[in-house]
Design a protein around this motif. Structure first.
Motif, PDB file in Angstrom:
ATOM      1  N   PRO A   1       4.432   9.962 -11.501  1.00 33.48           N
ATOM      2  CA  PRO A   1       3.274   9.710 -11.895  1.00 33.48           C
ATOM      3  C   PRO A   1       2.437   8.036 -12.407  1.00 33.48           C
ATOM      4  O   PRO A   1       1.553   7.981 -12.389  1.00 33.48           O
ATOM      5  CB  PRO A   1       2.519  10.616 -13.471  1.00 33.48           C
ATOM      6  N   LEU A   2       3.827   7.153 -13.083  1.00 33.81           N
ATOM      7  CA  LEU A   2       3.637   5.910 -13.524  1.00 33.81           C
ATOM      8  C   LEU A   2       3.045   5.760 -12.042  1.00 33.81           C
ATOM      9  O   LEU A   2       2.059   4.802 -11.971  1.00 33.81           O
ATOM     10  CB  LEU A   2       4.336   5.254 -14.020  1.00 33.81           C
ATOM     11  N   ALA A   3       4.409   5.644 -11.143  1.00 36.63           N
ATOM     12  CA  ALA A   3       3.696   4.834  -9.811  1.00 36.63           C
ATOM     13  C   ALA A   3       2.834   5.577  -9.368  1.00 36.63           C
ATOM     14  O   ALA A   3       1.635   4.638  -8.124  1.00 36.63           O
ATOM     15  CB  ALA A   3       4.698   5.210  -8.374  1.00 36.63           C
ATOM     16  N   LEU A   4       2.189   6.291  -9.348  1.00 40.10           N
ATOM     17  CA  LEU A   4       0.405   6.676  -8.472  1.00 40.10           C
ATOM     18  C   LEU A   4      -0.495   6.162  -9.074  1.00 40.10           C
ATOM     19  O   LEU A   4      -1.546   5.912  -8.876  1.00 40.10           O
ATOM     20  CB  LEU A   4       0.419   8.613  -8.746  1.00 40.10           C
ATOM     21  N   ALA A   5      -0.501   5.873 -11.059  1.00 44.40           N
ATOM     22  CA  ALA A   5      -1.330   5.777 -11.535  1.00 44.40           C
ATOM     23  C   ALA A   5      -1.492   4.519 -11.256  1.00 44.40           C
ATOM     24  O   ALA A   5      -2.985   3.627 -10.830  1.00 44.40           O
ATOM     25  CB  ALA A   5      -0.904   5.044 -13.165  1.00 44.40           C
ATOM     26  N   ILE A   6      -0.237   3.161 -11.387  1.00 45.12           N
ATOM     27  CA  ILE A   6      -0.277   2.057 -10.398  1.00 45.12           C
ATOM     28  C   ILE A   6      -1.214   2.560  -8.764  1.00 45.12           C
ATOM     29  O   ILE A   6      -1.637   1.349  -8.985  1.00 45.12           O
ATOM     30  CB  ILE A   6       1.139   1.713 -10.109  1.00 45.12           C
ATOM     31  N   ALA A   7      -0.710   2.913  -8.124  1.00 45.22           N
ATOM     32  CA  ALA A   7      -1.678   2.722  -6.827  1.00 45.22           C
ATOM     33  C   ALA A   7      -2.832   3.243  -7.093  1.00 45.22           C
ATOM     34  O   ALA A   7      -3.384   2.852  -6.087  1.00 45.22           O
ATOM     35  CB  ALA A   7      -0.684   4.246  -5.887  1.00 45.22           C
ATOM     36  N   VAL A   8      -3.312   4.490  -8.402  1.00 41.65           N
ATOM     37  CA  VAL A   8      -4.828   4.361  -7.746  1.00 41.65           C
ATOM     38  C   VAL A   8      -5.703   3.039  -8.153  1.00 41.65           C
ATOM     39  O   VAL A   8      -6.390   2.691  -8.065  1.00 41.65           O
ATOM     40  CB  VAL A   8      -5.206   5.721  -9.190  1.00 41.65           C
ATOM     41  N   LEU A   9      -4.438   1.999  -9.370  1.00 39.25           N
ATOM     42  CA  LEU A   9      -4.965   1.149 -10.569  1.00 39.25           C
ATOM     43  C   LEU A   9      -5.705   0.226  -8.911  1.00 39.25           C
ATOM     44  O   LEU A   9      -6.440  -0.683  -9.362  1.00 39.25           O
ATOM     45  CB  LEU A   9      -4.668   0.294 -11.150  1.00 39.25           C
ATOM     46  N   ALA A  10      -4.771   0.033  -8.140  1.00 36.27           N
ATOM     47  CA  ALA A  10      -4.987  -0.916  -6.663  1.00 36.27           C
ATOM     48  C   ALA A  10      -6.461  -0.418  -6.063  1.00 36.27           C
ATOM     49  O   ALA A  10      -6.313  -1.385  -5.586  1.00 36.27           O
ATOM     50  CB  ALA A  10      -3.169  -1.060  -6.255  1.00 36.27           C
TER      51      ALA A  10
ATOM     52  N   ARG B   1      -0.551  -2.687  -0.279  1.00 32.52           N
ATOM     53  CA  ARG B   1       0.175  -1.843   0.969  1.00 32.52           C
ATOM     54  C   ARG B   1       1.434  -2.217  -0.241  1.00 32.52           C
ATOM     55  O   ARG B   1       1.632  -1.015  -0.059  1.00 32.52           O
ATOM     56  CB  ARG B   1       0.512  -2.549   2.180  1.00 32.52           C
ATOM     57  N   VAL B   2       1.806  -2.438  -1.302  1.00 33.98           N
ATOM     58  CA  VAL B   2       3.395  -2.945  -1.716  1.00 33.98           C
ATOM     59  C   VAL B   2       2.516  -1.757  -2.954  1.00 33.98           C
ATOM     60  O   VAL B   2       3.922  -0.515  -3.043  1.00 33.98           O
ATOM     61  CB  VAL B   2       3.820  -3.744  -2.274  1.00 33.98           C
ATOM     62  N   LEU B   3       1.652  -1.594  -3.572  1.00 34.03           N
ATOM     63  CA  LEU B   3       1.363  -0.855  -5.161  1.00 34.03           C
ATOM     64  C   LEU B   3       1.071   0.523  -4.421  1.00 34.03           C
ATOM     65  O   LEU B   3       0.949   1.699  -4.756  1.00 34.03           O
ATOM     66  CB  LEU B   3       0.120  -2.138  -5.695  1.00 34.03           C
ATOM     67  N   GLN B   4       0.227   0.474  -3.287  1.00 35.60           N
ATOM     68  CA  GLN B   4      -0.527   1.636  -2.925  1.00 35.60           C
ATOM     69  C   GLN B   4       0.556   2.439  -2.274  1.00 35.60           C
ATOM     70  O   GLN B   4       0.415   3.948  -2.479  1.00 35.60           O
ATOM     71  CB  GLN B   4      -1.716   1.456  -1.813  1.00 35.60           C
ATOM     72  N   PHE B   5       1.737   2.243  -2.035  1.00 32.20           N
ATOM     73  CA  PHE B   5       2.789   2.940  -1.160  1.00 32.20           C
ATOM     74  C   PHE B   5       3.725   3.353  -1.797  1.00 32.20           C
ATOM     75  O   PHE B   5       4.859   3.794  -1.520  1.00 32.20           O
ATOM     76  CB  PHE B   5       2.908   2.041   0.252  1.00 32.20           C
ATOM     77  N   LEU B   6       3.669   2.691  -3.075  1.00 32.67           N
ATOM     78  CA  LEU B   6       4.959   2.701  -4.584  1.00 32.67           C
ATOM     79  C   LEU B   6       5.133   4.083  -4.381  1.00 32.67           C
ATOM     80  O   LEU B   6       6.757   4.346  -4.133  1.00 32.67           O
ATOM     81  CB  LEU B   6       4.538   1.517  -5.044  1.00 32.67           C
ATOM     82  N   PRO B   7       4.150   5.349  -4.250  1.00 34.00           N
ATOM     83  CA  PRO B   7       4.540   6.642  -5.335  1.00 34.00           C
ATOM     84  C   PRO B   7       5.887   7.097  -3.999  1.00 34.00           C
ATOM     85  O   PRO B   7       6.506   7.766  -4.677  1.00 34.00           O
ATOM     86  CB  PRO B   7       2.973   7.013  -4.952  1.00 34.00           C
ATOM     87  N   PHE B   8       5.541   6.653  -2.946  1.00 35.24           N
ATOM     88  CA  PHE B   8       6.527   7.465  -2.010  1.00 35.24           C
ATOM     89  C   PHE B   8       8.086   6.663  -2.108  1.00 35.24           C
ATOM     90  O   PHE B   8       8.696   7.686  -2.097  1.00 35.24           O
ATOM     91  CB  PHE B   8       6.286   7.247  -0.897  1.00 35.24           C
ATOM     92  N   PHE B   9       8.367   5.489  -2.096  1.00 37.66           N
ATOM     93  CA  PHE B   9       9.402   4.679  -2.681  1.00 37.66           C
ATOM     94  C   PHE B   9       9.940   6.038  -3.970  1.00 37.66           C
ATOM     95  O   PHE B   9      11.531   5.836  -4.180  1.00 37.66           O
ATOM     96  CB  PHE B   9       9.359   3.513  -3.175  1.00 37.66           C
ATOM     97  N   VAL B  10       8.987   6.095  -5.066  1.00 37.41           N
ATOM     98  CA  VAL B  10       9.817   6.381  -6.227  1.00 37.41           C
ATOM     99  C   VAL B  10      10.343   7.603  -6.566  1.00 37.41           C
ATOM    100  O   VAL B  10      11.087   8.458  -6.821  1.00 37.41           O
ATOM    101  CB  VAL B  10       8.584   6.017  -7.260  1.00 37.41           C
ATOM    102  N   VAL B  11       9.306   8.517  -5.532  1.00 40.47           N
ATOM    103  CA  VAL B  11       9.724   9.926  -5.157  1.00 40.47           C
ATOM    104  C   VAL B  11      11.090   9.754  -4.917  1.00 40.47           C
ATOM    105  O   VAL B  11      12.359  10.800  -5.185  1.00 40.47           O
ATOM    106  CB  VAL B  11       7.851  10.561  -4.037  1.00 40.47           C
TER     107      VAL B  11
ATOM    108  N   PHE C   1      -5.368   4.933   6.344  1.00 42.42           N
ATOM    109  CA  PHE C   1      -3.905   5.413   6.471  1.00 42.42           C
ATOM    110  C   PHE C   1      -3.478   3.866   6.299  1.00 42.42           C
ATOM    111  O   PHE C   1      -2.254   3.630   6.185  1.00 42.42           O
ATOM    112  CB  PHE C   1      -4.859   6.051   7.415  1.00 42.42           C
ATOM    113  N   TYR C   2      -4.020   2.911   6.328  1.00 38.28           N
ATOM    114  CA  TYR C   2      -3.146   1.448   5.974  1.00 38.28           C
ATOM    115  C   TYR C   2      -2.119   1.359   4.717  1.00 38.28           C
ATOM    116  O   TYR C   2      -2.160   0.258   4.459  1.00 38.28           O
ATOM    117  CB  TYR C   2      -3.949   0.487   6.441  1.00 38.28           C
ATOM    118  N   HIS C   3      -3.712   1.721   3.872  1.00 40.22           N
ATOM    119  CA  HIS C   3      -3.537   1.691   1.997  1.00 40.22           C
ATOM    120  C   HIS C   3      -3.538   0.172   2.495  1.00 40.22           C
ATOM    121  O   HIS C   3      -2.748  -0.454   1.347  1.00 40.22           O
ATOM    122  CB  HIS C   3      -1.928   1.698   2.132  1.00 40.22           C
ATOM    123  N   ARG C   4      -4.255  -0.907   2.661  1.00 40.26           N
ATOM    124  CA  ARG C   4      -3.751  -2.675   2.771  1.00 40.26           C
ATOM    125  C   ARG C   4      -5.318  -2.965   1.585  1.00 40.26           C
ATOM    126  O   ARG C   4      -5.030  -4.584   2.362  1.00 40.26           O
ATOM    127  CB  ARG C   4      -3.738  -2.826   3.907  1.00 40.26           C
ATOM    128  N   ASP C   5      -6.341  -2.204   1.789  1.00 42.85           N
ATOM    129  CA  ASP C   5      -7.904  -2.773   1.150  1.00 42.85           C
ATOM    130  C   ASP C   5      -7.580  -1.684   0.019  1.00 42.85           C
ATOM    131  O   ASP C   5      -7.725  -0.087  -0.605  1.00 42.85           O
ATOM    132  CB  ASP C   5      -8.577  -2.610   2.459  1.00 42.85           C
TER     133      ASP C   5
END
Length: 394
Positions: free
Chosen positions: A184-193, A207-217, A261-265
């Motif tokens: 949940p914390l990683a998801l929150a960071i991705a949402v804020l980004a 991208r680092v932050l928006q793709f983060l939840p997949f790494f944490v999972v 889908f790019y999670h870069r913006d």
């Protein structure tokens, strides 16, 4: 990034420990106790331990995922004219990098600040990033006739963002192990980004932050989770799910901005209200997890002809980018109009799979190991383990 197998009938092999190398990262040389045998050598005598074997399942998964990466890059210029190509592109982009990142997280569970692991992080991730960021920048200057294009290690270009992200994610592993609700914390960071346009482009942090939840999972997945994905009912259920995703993508293609889908913006940079970033981040995380599960359910567990290529996915990933970008710079899609026809689209798909396969082969690995897996012993102080090993040899 800009711009499937015999299901059963064979005995299942156990899943590996968390020491298997991450996808897209050079195979590390695990530390050995003094007097331990070299990898791949036979072991005999009392107390001898067999050499560690790579797990075919994850090598297969990495190879198949990087093939989808190459196919996606080949399809990208076709999406404006072919609705079918756009649907395939959207579905593939929803899971190929999430699959890579999830498996990277799974095999990062044992990462800590131990000296040998930090060295491998530097030589296997940081150094390839520097070398390929410079190489890509020089390539753009020449191939795109853009001599003023700057060389900047703070602004990853094209594919090199993944190396930056992997370095950052690995370094934060100890933190994720101590927090109470990591996913949940990683998801929150991705949402804020996704709602923070001021993050900017440095180190491709969006991208680092928006793709983060997949790494944490992946970091908190266990072998039994992958065993569950290999159950027959999961594989059967995944077929209508993927077909449904293709139908939905065919409908949504003209109505949706594929840049999501790019999670870069951030949402604002895509011309959407801020709340769309919250909705899209959570929705796409759910869709990507479902389709990644479908992909992993159909990855063959037994050794295949392409299993050996799984150790060279970083080579294929980084090297194919020169051809992918060069095809745009040199106007191939405009000069050869037949590529935009159905037969041309099939040709591009097969060609992309063939090129990425060649680039993952052992000869290519040997040729480019100086850049992907440099030893760099001169750059590091010897630790107690190395000194003990030298004393044992002498």
């Amino acid at each position: 990034m800009t711009n499937s197998l015999r299901p059963y009938g064979h005995q299942r092999a156990p899943l590996p420990s968390a020491q298997t190398p991450a996808p897209g990262v050079p195979s590390p040389r695990p530390p050995r106790n003094p007097g331990s045998p070299q990898p791949g050598t036979a072991t005999t005598g009392p107390g001898a331990k067999p050499a560690k074997q790579r797990d075919a399942y994850f090598d297969n998964a990495k190879y198949l995922a990087v093939v989808f990466v190459a196919m996606g890059h080949a399809w990208e210029p076709l999406t404006d004219q072919s609705r079918a190509a756009e649907a395939l592109y959207m579905v593939v982009y929803s899971f190929h990098m999430p699959a890579f990142i999830l498996i990277s997280g799974y095999f990062s569970r044992s990462f800590d600040m131990r000296t040998d692991r930090l060295r491998r992080l530097v030589t296997g991730v940081a150094v390839p990033y520097i070398l390929f960021e410079i190489a890509y920048s020089l390539f753009k200057k020449w191939a795109d006739d853009d001599p003023s294009y700057p060389i900047s290690l703070l602004d990853p270009w094209y594919l090199t963002w993944f190396l930056v992200a992997l370095f950052v994610w690995r370094m934060t592993v100890p933190l994720w192990k101590v927090v109470r609700w990591p996913v949940p914390l990683a998801l929150a960071i991705a949402v804020l980004a996704s709602v923070s346009p001021d993050i900017g482009d440095d180190l491709d942090l969006q991208r680092v932050l928006q793709f983060l939840p997949f790494f944490v999972v992946g970091l908190f997945m266990k072998p039994e989770h992958f065993q569950f994905l290999r159950r027959r009912e999961v594989r059967i259920l995944s077929v209508p799910v993927v077909l449904g995703a293709l139908v939905f993508a065919y409908w949504a293609g003209p109505r949706m901005n594929s840049a999501w889908f790019y999670h870069r913006d951030s949402a604002q940079e895509l011309g959407a209200p801020w709340w769309a970033g919250v909705v899209m981040t959570l929705a796409m995380f759910g869709c990507s997890m479902v389709l990644t599960s479908c992909f992993l359910a159909w990855v063959p567990r037994r050794r295949m002809w392409f299993t050996v290529l799984g150790a060279g996915t970083l080579y294929g990933y980084l090297l194919h980018g020169f051809l992918a970008k060069g095809s745009r710079f040199w106007g191939w899609y405009d000069d050869y109009a037949w590529l935009n026809q159905p037969l041309g689209e099939i040709f591009l798909t097969v060609a992309a799979a063939a090129v990425i396969t060649v680039l993952c082969t052992p000869p290519v690995q040997r040729a480019f190991r100086f850049a992907m897996e440099p030893k760099m012993s001169w750059a590091f102080k010897r630790d107690a383990t190395e000194l003990a090993r030298e004393r044992a040899k002498s």
